[in-house]
Design an enzyme around this catalytic site. Structure first.
Site, PDB file in Angstrom:
ATOM      1  N   LYS A  61       0.866  -1.179   0.000  1.00 52.82           N
ATOM      2  CA  LYS A  61       0.000   0.000   0.000  1.00 52.82           C
ATOM      3  C   LYS A  61       0.903   1.229   0.000  1.00 52.82           C
ATOM      4  O   LYS A  61       1.910   1.256   0.710  1.00 52.82           O
ATOM      5  CB  LYS A  61      -0.884  -0.031   1.247  1.00 52.82           C
TER       6      LYS A  61
ATOM      7  N   SER B  91      -9.622   2.024   2.835  1.00 49.23           N
ATOM      8  CA  SER B  91      -8.741   2.813   2.005  1.00 49.23           C
ATOM      9  C   SER B  91      -7.723   1.965   1.251  1.00 49.23           C
ATOM     10  O   SER B  91      -7.076   2.464   0.335  1.00 49.23           O
ATOM     11  CB  SER B  91      -7.999   3.850   2.858  1.00 49.23           C
TER      12      SER B  91
ATOM     13  N   SER C 120      -9.843  -0.429   7.065  1.00 47.60           N
ATOM     14  CA  SER C 120      -9.296  -0.359   5.709  1.00 47.60           C
ATOM     15  C   SER C 120      -8.612  -1.608   5.183  1.00 47.60           C
ATOM     16  O   SER C 120      -8.243  -1.641   4.008  1.00 47.60           O
ATOM     17  CB  SER C 120      -8.332   0.816   5.588  1.00 47.60           C
TER      18      SER C 120
HETATM   19  N1  GLN Z   1     -13.191   4.272   6.336  1.00 46.96           N
HETATM   20  C1  GLN Z   1     -12.509   4.720   7.508  1.00 46.96           C
HETATM   21  C2  GLN Z   1     -12.089   6.151   7.344  1.00 46.96           C
HETATM   22  O1  GLN Z   1     -12.389   6.711   6.356  1.00 46.96           O
HETATM   23  C3  GLN Z   1     -11.348   3.829   7.827  1.00 46.96           C
HETATM   24  C4  GLN Z   1     -10.108   4.141   7.067  1.00 46.96           C
HETATM   25  C5  GLN Z   1      -8.938   3.307   7.469  1.00 46.96           C
HETATM   26  O2  GLN Z   1      -9.066   2.273   8.140  1.00 46.96           O
HETATM   27  N2  GLN Z   1      -7.760   3.754   7.103  1.00 46.96           N
HETATM   28  O3  GLN Z   1     -11.468   6.724   8.166  1.00 46.96           O
END
Ligand code: GLN
Length: 500
Positions: free
Chosen positions: A82, A165, A189
């Site tokens: 990532k 994400s 994410s």
């Molecule tokens: N969807 C969540 C957010 O927007 C989690 C994102 C994540 O785990 N990095 O913060």
């Protein structure tokens, strides 16, 4: 290429590592195969950086190790990261214009550990800007083969999002553009994109994997983890990724790395699976519910018992997370000021003007929204009303889990309330936040959680089953998932049109 090459992308990490060790295929041949696939399927938008030269150099080094009989667990296995992990051999953007052109002088600990185990880095994967998002639609970076930012597409249906994400990560595995990848999970994410793309991913206990070199979003929540097709492959990677890093991450735990692969064959018989009523309420789509229910029945067939439990503050996890994560983000992102890193505005009058213009130009809308929310909840007069209250409820959420674990060994439910939605389908930020409801509780409590393919829902889209374990029980989660995967083949199914 030899005849082995055609099916290299169908092999599990475990099988590929064995073939490499047996010298049936070389690391260079394997890397070339996956690089060619990444390019052939670049319309999916999964990769944001490739560096063939660097990859092949690493692959040649792996071949030398293999020839010398000095293979580690992953020697010659290509892995992609990532783009939130800093890497020396590839640029790092965190999905942001703010870091355009940034080249890290060091590797993240997780990257180093996987390299030490012999993994070869294929490239960097698209993600939401600073890991903020649930659909990978917040990336400001052009994927490989594109001139401008373009959405990452779900290989099961190109008109749908991959989740976020770690959307690029999930797509790379689902489309077999990498045998396994890294992701990060702050509020879901790893689990949610794994669910949307029909793959397996695990977020370990907070502190298990070092955060050094992982660009910070919300430091008290951020965790790295592997994403692969199966729990068996995740176990192999997680064993290499975890372990203390006391000099570089003060929140990394003083727990030695475990061999999670060795624990995979724990039996299911007698396993008590807690079913939280709050994860099966009105907001859960019927197709997801049906697939999750069927998966739970499979566990019953394997000898588990289902125990009704309560996680009464599940709904509160949304406001709590969306106060605490932005608060931490507003502080973490203050370092992007145009002086030390990346982007700097061209025209400005003085220092303050330079800060303002740099940040206005460099950050996308979602990141700005979170910085504003975070600064607000931390400001004098609001701190007690929002930040402190949220911290208190966070503790109660963690306590609720401990009460539940008095009655069960693992907790199961959906990873997300729906299957992957259409690109552009949730333009309202609040609608995105609400969809995180099932992943946020474990994040706030710092518990390990995973998602594994459990079936299919509306439009033939994958549905993930979430398993949550108590602290340090990653081995139990992985073995429970492995047993399920021995009895089912959801994790082996391929998106139509991806057979090539
Ligand atoms: N969807 C969540 C957010 O927007 C989690 C994102 C994540 O785990 N990095 O913060």
């Amino acid at each position: 290429m030899t005849s082995h090459s055609t099916d290299l992308h169908d092999l599990s990490v475990t099988a590929l590592a064995a073939r490499l060790r047996d010298r049936q295929v070389s690391a260079v041949e394997t890397a070339e195969h996956f690089l060619a696939r990444a390019k052939a399927h670049q319309h999916l938008g999964a990769y944001v950086a490739l560096n063939e030269e660097a990859t092949l150099t690493q692959a040649r080094a792996a071949d030398a190790q293999l020839a010398a009989g000095k293979a580690g667990a992953l020697t010659g296995v290509p892995i992609a990261h990532k783009d939130i992990f800093v890497t020396r051999a590839f640029p790092t953007t965190a999905g942001s214009k703010m870091l355009a052109g940034y080249q890290s002088p060091f590797d993240a600990t997780v990257v180093t550990r996987l390299a030490d185990a012999g993994a070869v880095t294929l490239g960097k994967l698209n993600c939401d800007e600073f890991a903020m998002g649930s659909a990978n639609e917040n990336s400001a970076v052009a994927p490989v083969g594109f001139d401008a930012p373009a959405p990452v597409r779900n290989p099961w249906d190109l008109s749908r999002v991959p989740g976020g994400s770690s959307g690029g990560s999930a797509v790379a595995v689902a489309a077999r553009l990498a045998p396994a990848v890294t992701g990060t999970d702050t509020g879901g994410s790893i689990r949610q994109p794994a669910s949307f793309c029909g793959i397996t991913g695990i977020k370990p206990t907070y502190g298990r994997a070092s955060r050094y070199g992982m660009i910070a979003f919300a430091s008290s929540l951020d965790q790295a983890g592997p994403m692969a097709r199966s729990a068996e492959d995740c176990a192999l990677l997680l064993s290499e990724m975890c372990g203390p890093d006391p000099d570089r991450d003060s929140t990394s735990l003083d727990r030695p790395a475990e061999n999670f692969s060795a624990a995979l064959n724990e039996g299911i018989a007698g396993l008590r699976i807690g079913i939280p009523a709050e994860f099966f309420g009105d907001g859960l789509a019927p197709d997801v519910r049906a697939a999750v229910d069927a998966a739970l029945q499979e566990y019953v067939k394997l000898g588990a018992t289902l125990v009704p439990i309560q996680l009464p503050r599940t709904e509160l996890s949304i406001p709590v997370y969306y106060i605490l994560a932005p608060a931490e983000a507003s502080s973490n992102l203050s370092r992007f000021d145009g002086v030390k890193f990346g982007h700097r505005a061209k025209d400005y009058t003085d220092l303050v003007d330079m800060y303002k213009k740099t940040r206005a130009e460099g950050f996308g809308d979602e990141v700005k929204r979170r910085i504003m929310i975070g600064a607000y909840v931390l400001s004098e007069g609001y701190y007690d009303a929002y930040y402190l209250q949220a911290q208190k409820i966070r503790r109660m959420i963690a306590d609720d889990f401990q009460a539940a674990f008095q009655h069960c060994d693992v907790i199961a439910g959906p990873a997300a309330p729906t299957v992957a939605w259409q690109l552009g389908g949730k333009s309202d930020p609040l609608a995105n936040y609400l969809a995180d409801i099932y992943t946020l509780p474990a994040s706030l409590a710092g518990l390990p959680g995973m998602s594994l393919p459990a079936g299919f829902g509306e439009g033939g889209m994958p549905v993930g089953l979430q398993l949550i374990g108590n602290y340090f029980r990653e081995g139990q989660l992985l073995s429970a998932a492995h047993r399920f995967q021995q009895a089912t083949d959801f994790h082996l199914r391929q998106p139509a049109g991806m057979t090539q």
